[in-house]
Design an enzyme around this catalytic site. Structure first.
Site, PDB file in Angstrom:
ATOM      1  N   LEU A 344       0.869  -7.699  -3.276  1.00 22.70           N
ATOM      2  CA  LEU A 344      -0.235  -7.396  -2.361  1.00 22.70           C
ATOM      3  C   LEU A 344      -1.267  -6.524  -3.041  1.00 22.70           C
ATOM      4  CD1 LEU A 344       1.725  -6.603   0.915  1.00 22.70           C
ATOM      5  CD2 LEU A 344       0.267  -8.569   0.493  1.00 22.70           C
ATOM      6  N   GLY A 345      -0.802  -5.662  -3.919  1.00 18.89           N
ATOM      7  CA  GLY A 345      -1.738  -4.781  -4.589  1.00 18.89           C
ATOM      8  C   GLY A 345      -1.031  -3.903  -5.596  1.00 18.89           C
ATOM      9  N   GLY A 348      -1.699   3.345  -8.171  1.00 18.21           N
ATOM     10  CA  GLY A 348      -1.338   4.212  -9.274  1.00 18.21           C
ATOM     11  C   GLY A 348       0.145   4.456  -9.353  1.00 18.21           C
ATOM     12  N   GLY A 350       2.562   2.396  -8.133  1.00 25.05           N
ATOM     13  CA  GLY A 350       3.390   1.209  -8.299  1.00 25.05           C
ATOM     14  C   GLY A 350       2.795   0.011  -7.595  1.00 25.05           C
ATOM     15  N   VAL A 352       2.830  -3.124  -4.814  1.00 22.59           N
ATOM     16  CA  VAL A 352       3.245  -3.395  -3.436  1.00 22.59           C
ATOM     17  C   VAL A 352       3.429  -4.898  -3.261  1.00 22.59           C
ATOM     18  CG1 VAL A 352       2.713  -3.057  -1.010  1.00 22.59           C
ATOM     19  CG2 VAL A 352       1.856  -1.443  -2.700  1.00 22.59           C
ATOM     20  N   LYS A 367       7.009  -1.199  -1.536  1.00 19.05           N
ATOM     21  CA  LYS A 367       6.311  -0.497  -2.621  1.00 19.05           C
ATOM     22  C   LYS A 367       7.341  -0.063  -3.646  1.00 19.05           C
ATOM     23  CE  LYS A 367       2.607   2.636  -3.386  1.00 19.05           C
ATOM     24  NZ  LYS A 367       1.338   2.795  -2.729  1.00 19.05           N
ATOM     25  N   ASP A 464      -4.828  11.947   0.947  1.00 15.49           N
ATOM     26  CA  ASP A 464      -5.547  10.876   0.239  1.00 15.49           C
ATOM     27  C   ASP A 464      -6.173   9.904   1.230  1.00 15.49           C
ATOM     28  OD1 ASP A 464      -6.635   9.671  -1.918  1.00 15.49           O
ATOM     29  OD2 ASP A 464      -4.817   8.593  -2.514  1.00 15.49           O
TER      30      ASP A 464
END
Ligand SMILES: *[C@@H]1O[C@H](CO)[C@@H](O)[C@H](O)[C@H]1NC(C)=O
Ligand SMILES: *[C@@H]1O[C@H](CO)[C@@H](O)[C@H](O)[C@H]1NC(C)=O
Ligand SMILES: *[C@@H]1O[C@H](CO)[C@@H](O)[C@H](O)[C@H]1NC(C)=O
Ligand SMILES: *[C@@H]1O[C@H](CO)[C@@H](O)[C@H](O)[C@H]1NC(C)=O
Ligand SMILES: *[C@@H]1O[C@H](CO)[C@@H](O)[C@H](O)[C@H]1NC(C)=O
Ligand SMILES: *[C@@H]1O[C@H](CO)[C@@H](O)[C@H](O)[C@H]1NC(C)=O
Ligand SMILES: *[C@@H]1O[C@H](CO)[C@@H](O)[C@H](O)[C@H]1NC(C)=O
Length: 665
Positions: A344-345, A348, A350, A352, A367, A464
């Protein structure tokens, strides 16, 4: 008395006057054979002339003599033999059918002499021997034609006539060669008629009927050779190479055609190539054992690799968190082995992956975080366990975790619409997110942050907040995501080195100095998030490709506001399709939250009130800090020199071990 004499005479005459006999196997027959050498009758009635002993002779004779009267010397005989070599095509030496005046062959030699003669007797006219040899060795001394022939011998092994072993197939009308030492049973017919004085020899495989044509037919005057009383039988020998020679049955007649053998009654041959079979069996067993060992090794290796592949790290203290733990195997299956297609993405911390938990058929996002240190893991898992309890409709639910060597896996709810930044920034001139959705998303994020800051048992800092950490569910509702990793990051680092967790551009100025995140620093990031959504731009970067100067979204928005043109900064791709009041509110609230002084920023509760209109937005100070002259640009401008975090980081749970923020702080 006379009667007795007559009777004795009659019996004697009978015995002396045998003209025919038949052996369908040699077992239990009335007339026991006369055998010597290594010849023996096996229990099943098979006459074994030789075994695999080398340099041996053997003889087997009908025990009684037969009588040849002048002009009455016709005879007919047939027998079945087999020769099984120890090594295929290597054999010695052969079988000879013999009519001999004696059964005493004690001075004969094996090998080339086939137990029939010795160098001094071979060829003597006094031998009175008529023989048919089945010879499997070519011996030049006696002019053998080849190593597989049939020959007619008179007093000598130098055949008077010979031919390569063959037979005429009546069915196919051709001569076919025969391999005498093939181990297969074959039948021989030897016939002699005193009228035309022809000695005919015929050979054929046992499975064939008697061929109509003879292999050998030799004109011979046997009355000058055969004596009145003769013995009939076989001699055989082995040489340097040995061969098993067998006679299965034999029929003899001096008074017409020899009686046919009853093939069904013939004793069977021993299992051929027994030795070789045994050897093969050993080889087979050894091969099998090797194969089995190999297989076991492969299985062990696979098992070992399997174990290693799915090995997890589970320590005793984790028992209490067991209900929140997923097995790595389940996650592996869910994500199809962490296949790239399920990615999925990449953040920084790790990658997913999308997955479907097979046991409950639920879509999840997994993740994978690489994590080297054992230090702080206990606390961290405790946090994860607590984070699971966070329930808010605008938070991505953390479902559980799994731990392996150097790796931590976090399982979240799956958000089908992905992250917000994709909608905001990956567009070609036209917005795919309308204003009402954006406003709704902003309200959702504000509500989630308020929950974290003020409405849960403990104060939780996100640390964040940014568009890429806002995920969208199926109904395009905002879900604040990415959990607990900032804390993990804290643990992972040497406490003596200072690091700022968060993303450049969203970090409040005071945090870069004190390294102490607060709810206000979350509000600062939220302000930047508001500008992102309103303007459809990233916090900083080049305004356009050919623009050499760095661009800061907050500076630009602030400048525009000061000029009274705040709506200038609104996302051009919306093409004016927005509520001006709402847009103005968002942008102004953004600037307010971005106040360089933490104390001047609104709390999340205030922000929520401004957003739902239950409070009025205060004025933005025309100069944030006239004395120090702090300006947004300086905040961002220095960002390059910050010890940079990995770029993503997130929700931090302020546990008791760390600086707990008391409510109202
Ligand atoms: C034995 O030989 C005599 C003389 O040739 C003959 O008459 C007689 O039939 C023979 N006996 C048998 C049993 O063949
Ligand atoms: C062959 O037969 C002889 C006599 O029966 C025996 O002594 C010898 O061991 C046998 N040889 C083999 C190889 O079987
Ligand atoms: C034995 O010899 C025959 C005839 O020469 C041949 O056809 C056969 O292939 C040979 N067999 C072996 C095992 O050499
Ligand atoms: C062979 O047999 C003959 C006749 O019975 C006898 O005189 C001779 O001694 C024997 N020779 C051997 C070597 O046994
Ligand atoms: C078969 O062999 C015999 C004897 O060797 C010979 O006379 C005859 O011509 C052969 N027949 C054929 C068809 O080859
Ligand atoms: C031998 O064969 C010839 C033909 O080749 C035949 O005329 C003769 O009758 C045969 N002799 C015997 C005893 O069968
Ligand atoms: C065969 O040999 C015998 C004995 O030597 C002789 O009496 C007879 O005449 C011979 N027969 C022929 C046809 O030559």
């Amino acid at each position: 008395m006379i009667l007795v004499v007559v009777l004795i005479l009659a019996v004697h005459t009978l015995a002396q006057n045998e003209t025919h006999f038949i052996y369908n196997g040699f077992q239990g027959s009335i007339n026991k054979l006369h055998v010597d050498g290594i010849a023996t009758v096996l229990p099943n009635g098979l006459l074994q002339m030789t075994n695999y002993s080398i340099h041996k002779t053997s003889h087997a004779f009908y025990p009684h003599p037969v009588t040849f009267r002048p002009n009455r010397i016709s005879f007919s005989t047939t027998f079945v033999f087999a020769m099984t070599p120890q090594v295929p095509n290597h054999s010695g030496h052969g079988i000879v059918f013999v009519i001999s005046p004696t059964t005493n062959f004690n001075d004969t030699l094996p090998s080339a002499y086939i137990g029939l003669f010795n160098p001094s007797t071979d060829g003597l006219l006094t031998n009175h021997i008529v023989a048919v040899e089945l010879d499997t060795v070519q011996n030049a001394d006696v002019d053998d034609i080849d190593g597989n022939h049939v020959g007619i011998d008179i007093n000598s092994l130098k055949s008077v006539d010979a031919a390569s072993a063959a037979f005429y197939s009546d069915e196919e009308r051709v001569n076919k060669t025969l391999q005498l030492n093939s181990g297969k049973p074959m039948q021989v017919w030897i016939e002699y008629g005193e009228v035309d004085m022809l000695l005919n020899v015929t050979v054929s495989p046992l499975s064939y009927p008697k061929p109509s044509k003879y292999l050998l037919s030799k004109h011979l005057n046997l009355s000058s050779i055969l004596l009145h009383s003769m013995y009939v039988g076989f001699t055989s020998a082995t040489g340097l190479v040995s061969n098993c020679h067998y006679i299965q049955g034999w029929s003899w007649n001096q008074n017409g055609k020899a009686q046919d053998l009853d093939l069904s009654k013939l004793p069977s041959l021993p299992k051929i190539k027994h030795h070789i079979k045994k050897k093969q069996l050993i080889i087979f067993v050894v091969l099998l054992a090797v194969l089995l060992m190999f297989l076991v090794m492969i299985i062990a290796a696979v098992w070992f690799l399997w174990r290693k592949k799915f090995e997890e790290l589970l320590e005793p203290w984790e028992k209490e968190y067991a209900p929140h733990r997923y097995s790595f195997m389940d996650l592996y299956v869910a994500t199809k082995g962490f296949k790239n297609s399920e990615l999925l993405g990449v953040g920084g911390f790790g990658k997913v992956y999308k997955g479907v938990l097979p046991s409950i058929n639920r879509q999840v996002a997994v993740k994978r975080v690489s994590h080297d240190s054992k230090q702080g893991m206990k606390e961290f898992v405790a946090e994860i366990s607590s984070l699971r309890k966070l329930r808010h409709r605008n938070l991505v639910q953390l479902l559980g975790y799994c731990r392996r060597k150097r790796e931590l896996l976090l399982v979240y709810e799956y958000m089908p619409n992905g992250s917000l930044d994709k909608f905001l920034f990956d567009k070609d001139g036209k917005s795919n997110l309308c204003w009402s959705s954006r406003f709704n998303i902003i309200k959702g994020v504000a509500s989630a942050l308020l929950y974290l800051h003020e409405e849960w048992e403990q104060v939780v800092l996100h640390r964040d907040v940014k568009a890429s950490n806002v995920l969208l569910d199926a109904d395009m509702n905002a879900r604040l995501g990415d959990f607990g990793l900032a804390r993990l990051y804290d643990h992972n680092n040497d406490p003596r080195t200072t690091n700022v967790v968060g993303t450049i551009g969203y970090i409040a100025p005071e945090v870069s100095r004190t390294q102490k995140p607060t709810t206000s620093s979350d509000v600062f990031a939220f302000g930047m998030f508001l500008l992102e959504v309103g303007c459809g731009r990233r916090p900083s970067g080049k305004q356009s490709d050919n623009d050499a100067e760095d661009f800061f979204l907050s500076d630009w928005a602030y400048d525009c506001w000061k000029r009274g043109e705040i709506l200038m900064v609104s996302d051009p791709t919306l093409e004016g399709n927005y509520q001006e009041k709402e847009m103005e509110l968002i942008l102004k609230l953004g600037l307010l939250c971005l106040h360089p002084k933490a104390a001047e920023r609104p709390t999340m509760r205030h922000a929520v009130m401004f957003l739902d209109g239950s409070a009025t937005l205060p004025d933005i100070p025309s100069e944030y800090d006239p004395e120090s002259g702090i300006y947004f640009g300086e905040v961002w401008g220095n960002s390059g020199s910050y010890p940079s975090s990995s770029g993503t980081a997130s929700l931090t749970f302020m546990s008791s071990s760390n600086s707990v923020l008391q409510r109202g702080c």
